[in-house]
Design an enzyme around this catalytic site. Structure first.
Site, PDB file in Angstrom:
ATOM      1  N   THR A 138     -31.326  -9.067  -2.046  1.00  0.00           N
ATOM      2  CA  THR A 138     -30.390  -9.827  -2.887  1.00  0.00           C
ATOM      3  C   THR A 138     -29.916 -10.911  -1.706  1.00  0.00           C
ATOM      4  O   THR A 138     -29.350 -10.726  -0.916  1.00  0.00           O
ATOM      5  CB  THR A 138     -29.426  -8.978  -3.345  1.00  0.00           C
ATOM      6  OG1 THR A 138     -29.832  -7.927  -4.042  1.00  0.00           O
ATOM      7  CG2 THR A 138     -28.606  -9.966  -4.309  1.00  0.00           C
ATOM      8  N   ALA A 229     -26.283 -10.838 -12.486  1.00  0.00           N
ATOM      9  CA  ALA A 229     -26.284  -9.569 -12.982  1.00  0.00           C
ATOM     10  C   ALA A 229     -25.383  -8.536 -12.309  1.00  0.00           C
ATOM     11  O   ALA A 229     -24.693  -7.914 -12.855  1.00  0.00           O
ATOM     12  CB  ALA A 229     -27.805  -8.934 -13.033  1.00  0.00           C
ATOM     13  N   CYS A 282     -23.604  -2.767  -2.904  1.00  0.00           N
ATOM     14  CA  CYS A 282     -23.858  -4.116  -3.473  1.00  0.00           C
ATOM     15  C   CYS A 282     -22.817  -4.661  -4.314  1.00  0.00           C
ATOM     16  O   CYS A 282     -22.799  -5.964  -4.106  1.00  0.00           O
ATOM     17  CB  CYS A 282     -25.348  -3.942  -4.302  1.00  0.00           C
ATOM     18  SG  CYS A 282     -26.657  -3.606  -3.281  1.00  0.00           S
TER      19      CYS A 282
HETATM   20  P1  NAD Z   1     -31.115  -0.368   3.537  1.00  0.00           P
HETATM   21  O1  NAD Z   1     -30.088  -0.447   4.415  1.00  0.00           O
HETATM   22  O2  NAD Z   1     -31.210   0.848   3.100  1.00  0.00           O
HETATM   23  O3  NAD Z   1     -32.851  -0.675   4.029  1.00  0.00           O
HETATM   24  C1  NAD Z   1     -32.775  -1.930   4.769  1.00  0.00           C
HETATM   25  C2  NAD Z   1     -33.826  -1.648   5.808  1.00  0.00           C
HETATM   26  O4  NAD Z   1     -34.249  -2.782   6.467  1.00  0.00           O
HETATM   27  C3  NAD Z   1     -32.966  -0.832   7.241  1.00  0.00           C
HETATM   28  O5  NAD Z   1     -33.842   0.542   7.131  1.00  0.00           O
HETATM   29  C4  NAD Z   1     -33.257  -1.764   8.193  1.00  0.00           C
HETATM   30  O6  NAD Z   1     -33.503  -0.934   9.391  1.00  0.00           O
HETATM   31  C5  NAD Z   1     -34.482  -2.513   7.816  1.00  0.00           C
HETATM   32  N1  NAD Z   1     -34.786  -3.823   8.627  1.00  0.00           N
HETATM   33  C6  NAD Z   1     -33.668  -4.766   8.901  1.00  0.00           C
HETATM   34  N2  NAD Z   1     -34.084  -5.779   9.476  1.00  0.00           N
HETATM   35  C7  NAD Z   1     -35.320  -5.439   9.618  1.00  0.00           C
HETATM   36  C8  NAD Z   1     -36.549  -6.055  10.392  1.00  0.00           C
HETATM   37  N3  NAD Z   1     -36.485  -7.465  10.648  1.00  0.00           N
HETATM   38  N4  NAD Z   1     -37.777  -5.702  10.336  1.00  0.00           N
HETATM   39  C9  NAD Z   1     -37.997  -4.322   9.841  1.00  0.00           C
HETATM   40  N5  NAD Z   1     -36.856  -3.695   9.307  1.00  0.00           N
HETATM   41  C10 NAD Z   1     -35.718  -4.285   9.095  1.00  0.00           C
HETATM   42  O7  NAD Z   1     -30.926  -1.328   2.085  1.00  0.00           O
HETATM   43  P2  NAD Z   1     -31.187  -1.279   0.625  1.00  0.00           P
HETATM   44  O8  NAD Z   1     -30.050  -0.601   0.224  1.00  0.00           O
HETATM   45  O9  NAD Z   1     -32.678  -0.967   0.633  1.00  0.00           O
HETATM   46  O10 NAD Z   1     -31.159  -2.892   0.443  1.00  0.00           O
HETATM   47  C11 NAD Z   1     -32.094  -3.811   0.544  1.00  0.00           C
HETATM   48  C12 NAD Z   1     -31.957  -5.115   0.023  1.00  0.00           C
HETATM   49  O11 NAD Z   1     -31.923  -4.704  -1.547  1.00  0.00           O
HETATM   50  C13 NAD Z   1     -30.436  -5.412  -0.147  1.00  0.00           C
HETATM   51  O12 NAD Z   1     -30.379  -6.935  -0.074  1.00  0.00           O
HETATM   52  C14 NAD Z   1     -29.741  -5.088  -1.210  1.00  0.00           C
HETATM   53  O13 NAD Z   1     -28.629  -6.024  -1.566  1.00  0.00           O
HETATM   54  C15 NAD Z   1     -30.797  -5.026  -2.244  1.00  0.00           C
HETATM   55  N6  NAD Z   1     -30.642  -4.043  -3.480  1.00  0.00           N
HETATM   56  C16 NAD Z   1     -30.224  -2.800  -3.195  1.00  0.00           C
HETATM   57  C17 NAD Z   1     -30.075  -1.963  -4.219  1.00  0.00           C
HETATM   58  C18 NAD Z   1     -29.840  -0.452  -3.820  1.00  0.00           C
HETATM   59  O14 NAD Z   1     -29.526   0.306  -4.761  1.00  0.00           O
HETATM   60  N7  NAD Z   1     -29.404  -0.245  -2.791  1.00  0.00           N
HETATM   61  C19 NAD Z   1     -30.755  -2.179  -5.424  1.00  0.00           C
HETATM   62  C20 NAD Z   1     -31.007  -3.619  -5.661  1.00  0.00           C
HETATM   63  C21 NAD Z   1     -31.091  -4.328  -4.806  1.00  0.00           C
HETATM   64  C1  UGA Z   2     -26.022  -1.195  -8.990  1.00  0.00           C
HETATM   65  C2  UGA Z   2     -26.735  -1.881 -10.510  1.00  0.00           C
HETATM   66  O1  UGA Z   2     -26.412  -1.054 -11.501  1.00  0.00           O
HETATM   67  C3  UGA Z   2     -28.198  -2.147  -9.954  1.00  0.00           C
HETATM   68  O2  UGA Z   2     -28.736  -2.829 -11.251  1.00  0.00           O
HETATM   69  C4  UGA Z   2     -28.378  -3.014  -8.803  1.00  0.00           C
HETATM   70  O3  UGA Z   2     -29.756  -3.356  -8.780  1.00  0.00           O
HETATM   71  C5  UGA Z   2     -27.715  -2.263  -7.636  1.00  0.00           C
HETATM   72  O4  UGA Z   2     -26.135  -2.382  -7.843  1.00  0.00           O
HETATM   73  C6  UGA Z   2     -27.690  -3.505  -6.362  1.00  0.00           C
HETATM   74  O5  UGA Z   2     -28.310  -4.467  -6.602  1.00  0.00           O
HETATM   75  O6  UGA Z   2     -27.510  -2.651  -5.257  1.00  0.00           O
HETATM   76  P1  UGA Z   2     -25.777   1.147  -8.170  1.00  0.00           P
HETATM   77  O7  UGA Z   2     -24.596   0.385  -7.202  1.00  0.00           O
HETATM   78  O8  UGA Z   2     -26.658   1.768  -7.320  1.00  0.00           O
HETATM   79  O9  UGA Z   2     -26.498  -0.094  -9.065  1.00  0.00           O
HETATM   80  O10 UGA Z   2     -25.207   1.937  -9.137  1.00  0.00           O
HETATM   81  P2  UGA Z   2     -24.384   1.786 -10.273  1.00  0.00           P
HETATM   82  O11 UGA Z   2     -24.624   2.924 -11.522  1.00  0.00           O
HETATM   83  O12 UGA Z   2     -24.240   0.610 -11.040  1.00  0.00           O
HETATM   84  O13 UGA Z   2     -22.957   2.249 -10.000  1.00  0.00           O
HETATM   85  C7  UGA Z   2     -22.131   1.306  -9.125  1.00  0.00           C
HETATM   86  C8  UGA Z   2     -20.624   1.864  -8.934  1.00  0.00           C
HETATM   87  O14 UGA Z   2     -19.996   1.732 -10.096  1.00  0.00           O
HETATM   88  C9  UGA Z   2     -20.505   3.603  -8.814  1.00  0.00           C
HETATM   89  O15 UGA Z   2     -19.793   3.706  -7.949  1.00  0.00           O
HETATM   90  C10 UGA Z   2     -20.341   3.961 -10.029  1.00  0.00           C
HETATM   91  O16 UGA Z   2     -19.764   5.328 -10.104  1.00  0.00           O
HETATM   92  C11 UGA Z   2     -19.322   3.032 -10.658  1.00  0.00           C
HETATM   93  N1  UGA Z   2     -19.419   2.923 -11.988  1.00  0.00           N
HETATM   94  C12 UGA Z   2     -20.648   2.563 -12.910  1.00  0.00           C
HETATM   95  C13 UGA Z   2     -18.201   2.971 -12.840  1.00  0.00           C
HETATM   96  O17 UGA Z   2     -17.191   3.230 -12.162  1.00  0.00           O
HETATM   97  N2  UGA Z   2     -18.153   3.001 -14.091  1.00  0.00           N
HETATM   98  C14 UGA Z   2     -19.357   2.698 -14.859  1.00  0.00           C
HETATM   99  O18 UGA Z   2     -19.454   2.628 -16.064  1.00  0.00           O
HETATM  100  C15 UGA Z   2     -20.668   2.631 -14.203  1.00  0.00           C
END
Ligand code: NAD
Ligand code: UGA
Length: 533
Positions: A138, A229, A282
């Site tokens: 993101t 979003a 996030c």
């Molecule tokens: P994370 O911290 O779990 O994983 C990121 C990984 O990237 C780490 O293991 C880190 O060591 C590695 N990394 C960093 N720099 C690097 C490099 N130069 N070369 C190789 N590896 C490297 O992060 P995440 O939760 O997977 O999130 C990744 C991205 O996706 C973020 O931008 C986040 O906003 C977005 N995102 C996360 C979620 C979620 O549910 N966690 C959902 C949608 C989008």
């Molecule tokens: C959220 C979005 O739902 C995903 O679509 C997105 O991809 C992601 O962030 C991201 O970019 O990282 P996530 O954070 O994993 O996903 O989980 P959610 O289910 O959205 O919950 C986020 C937080 O809000 C949690 O602490 C949850 O308990 C809380 N929550 C959720 C509430 O307090 N009320 C609700 O009705 C829903």
């Protein structure tokens, strides 16, 4: 480059890179998928049966693609050899972390793009053939332009097509979200080559996602749509949480309110569950990133509007803790308070930005003795998270982590629920009859309670972990193992907790996961979010 992808590299083996590539590999047996990371322990875990993240259903998918368990040739690899994976790939996902900046311009608000930049530099240094580069992380609107500058400066002889393909999975439901996405968004420029790169990526998803759900839009719209979003989802939670304060003050009930409002099809029922505050890696960072973008564009009204989403969330966590303190006569010192749940939501072991970190921080500042149980989060993680935000000495002196809920709650003055794990539900307790005087039950003694227990347990027919009604079942921490973990049906034994807790058996439900009437029938006094105590 042929217009068909045959080798994918994903930089970043985290919560997004790992599960996303596992699903891509499973559904595209002809494509070799290599997920790389700087972290050796993380990659070693991805190569083992004990995956580095807990996600229901993930191991089954990994086993098929990584180990070929259904008899096919494995096509999913995890490696620290980043250069080799870049060199061999024709499409590269950048799926690294994009946290909030902690220093310099935009500290505390802007996205830190250092990891994205380092991944891009690594690609530019290694690449010798044309590549499709896909922003999976993101990122702020305009980041693809910065990537273009890096590639032009460092690798002018190689052609890079840059696409945006943000991820919308939520933790705890990641596999389902990936298998049945609402939409796949692909952003590209409009020249012929970019459009053809977008089509090549679309083909990868079309292996399992219906074509009409794969949307191709302008690059900048795609980058901004992901931030928008998350901001709008977080805004819904802050909206309902702000209303929960009005409910508590007026006698309206937030669950009835959410239900009534959500029935309007224009509003919808999802993301309207009141809580002690949203967490996760996030929502806060992405809202703050949008705030920074608005400020940078000299749009202070827009920035303030979105900033209030985060402000209400901080207010909600604070408000919940103040309510606990007030109900306990404004004195928490040396009182044992049991906390059930530390993860930021159920079905994950992730604790990033969990509301539990702030709430427990305030409890220990009041000098409470806090006893924590979470079925998925390890003790080291809990202590590390708390010590990162609160004085380490106070954390050491005041916090104990337990491996089961019963021990955490034994002798406690109050139970505070901070994660909505199904384990904490009260559906094994029979509904009280309407004529039962719940007030009188608050004084129920241990003997009456154990009689009540055996009658109620034999009536309920609910399958608790150890099966028998008079054993006192406790749940054990779940270890992610080869088979997918089945947590349904496991419930903590509220009868046993009632028998061992101090009166007046206070429960503060920060997730509205328990039924206050059922718990009242065991002599508990429950205070829920958005309901009068
Ligand atoms: P994370 O911290 O779990 O994983 C990121 C990984 O990237 C780490 O293991 C880190 O060591 C590695 N990394 C960093 N720099 C690097 C490099 N130069 N070369 C190789 N590896 C490297 O992060 P995440 O939760 O997977 O999130 C990744 C991205 O996706 C973020 O931008 C986040 O906003 C977005 N995102 C996360 C979620 C979620 O549910 N966690 C959902 C949608 C989008
Ligand atoms: C959220 C979005 O739902 C995903 O679509 C997105 O991809 C992601 O962030 C991201 O970019 O990282 P996530 O954070 O994993 O996903 O989980 P959610 O289910 O959205 O919950 C986020 C937080 O809000 C949690 O602490 C949850 O308990 C809380 N929550 C959720 C509430 O307090 N009320 C609700 O009705 C829903």
């Amino acid at each position: 480059r042929a217009n068909k992808v045959s080798n994918i590299c994903c930089i970043g083996a985290g919560y997004v890179g790992g599960p996303t590539c596992a699903v891509i590999a499973k559904n595209n047996p002809d494509i070799t998928v290599t997920v790389v990371d700087l972290s050796e322990p993380r990659i070693a875990a991805w190569c083992s049966p004990a995956l580095p993240i807990f996600e229901p259903g993930l191991y089954d998918v990994v086993q098929v693609a990584r180990d070929g368990t259904d008899g096919r040739t494995p096509n999913l690899y995890f490696s620290t050899n980043i250069s080799q994976a870049i060199d061999e790939a024709d499409l590269i996902f950048i799926s690294v972390n994009t946290p909030t900046k902690t220093a310099g311009r935009g500290a505390g608000s802007a996205s830190d793009l250092a990891y994205v930049e380092s991944a891009a530099r690594h690609i530019a240094e290694v690449a010798r053939s044309d590549k499709i580069i896909v922003e999976k992380s993101t990122v702020p609107c305009g980041t693809a332009g910065s990537l273009r500058d890096i590639f032009n400066a460092l690798a002018p002889s190689v052609h890079f097509d840059i696409l945006s393909n943000p991820e919308f999975l939520a933790e705890g439901t990641a596999i389902n979200d990936l298998v049945k996405p609402d939409r796949i968004l692909i952003g590209s420029l409009t020249d012929e080559r970019s459009v053809s790169a977008a089509e090549a990526l679309a083909d990868v998803y079309a292996a399992w996602v219906p074509r009409e759900r794969i949307i191709t839009i302008n690059l900048w719209s795609s980058e901004l749509a992901k931030l928008a979003a998350n901001c709008m989802l977080a805004q819904r939670i802050s909206s309902i949480n702000s209303l929960s304060a009005i409910c508590e003050a007026t006698g309206a009930n937030i669950e009835e309110l959410s239900y009534a409002v959500g029935l309007d099809t224009r509003i919808g029922s999802k993301m309207l569950k009141a809580s002690a505050g949203f967490g996760g890696s996030c929502f806060k960072k992405d809202v703050l990133s949008l705030v920074f973008i608005a400020e940078s564009l000299h749009l202070p009204e827009v920035a303030n509007y979105w900033k209030s989403v985060v402000d209400i969330n901080e207010y909600q966590k604070d408000r919940f803790t103040k309510r606990i303190t007030k109900s306990m006569y404004n004195t928490l010192a040396r009182k044992k308070i049991a906390v059930l749940g530390f993860a930021y939501k159920k079905n994950t072991g992730d604790t990033r930005e969990s509301a539990a970190i702030s709430v427990i921080g305030q409890l220990i500042t009041e000098r409470a003795n806090v006893a924590i149980f979470d079925p998925q989060v390890k003790e080291e993680q809990i202590l590390r998270d708390l010590a990162a935000e609160h004085p380490a000495q106070i954390v050491r002196d005041s916090v104990t982590v337990y491996a089961d809920a019963i021990s955490a709650c034994a002798d406690a003055c109050a139970v505070v629920i901070l994660t909505e794990w199904d384990h904490f539900k009260t559906d094994q307790i029979p509904e009280p009859r309407p004529d039962v005087d719940l007030g009188a039950l608050h004084a129920m003694d241990e003997r009456a309670l154990s009689n009540h227990h055996s009658i109620a347990s034999s009536d309920s027919g609910i399958d608790v972990v150890d099966g028998s009604a008079d054993s006192s079942p406790t749940i054990k921490p779940i270890v992610q193992q080869p088979a997918s973990v089945k947590t349904n049906g496991q419930r903590i034994d509220w009868y046993k907790i009632a028998a061992t807790m101090r009166r007046p058996r206070l429960v503060f439900d920060g997730r509205n996961v328990v039924d206050p009437r059922r718990l009242a029938s065991l002599g508990f006094k429950v205070e829920s979010i958005g309901k009068r105590g």
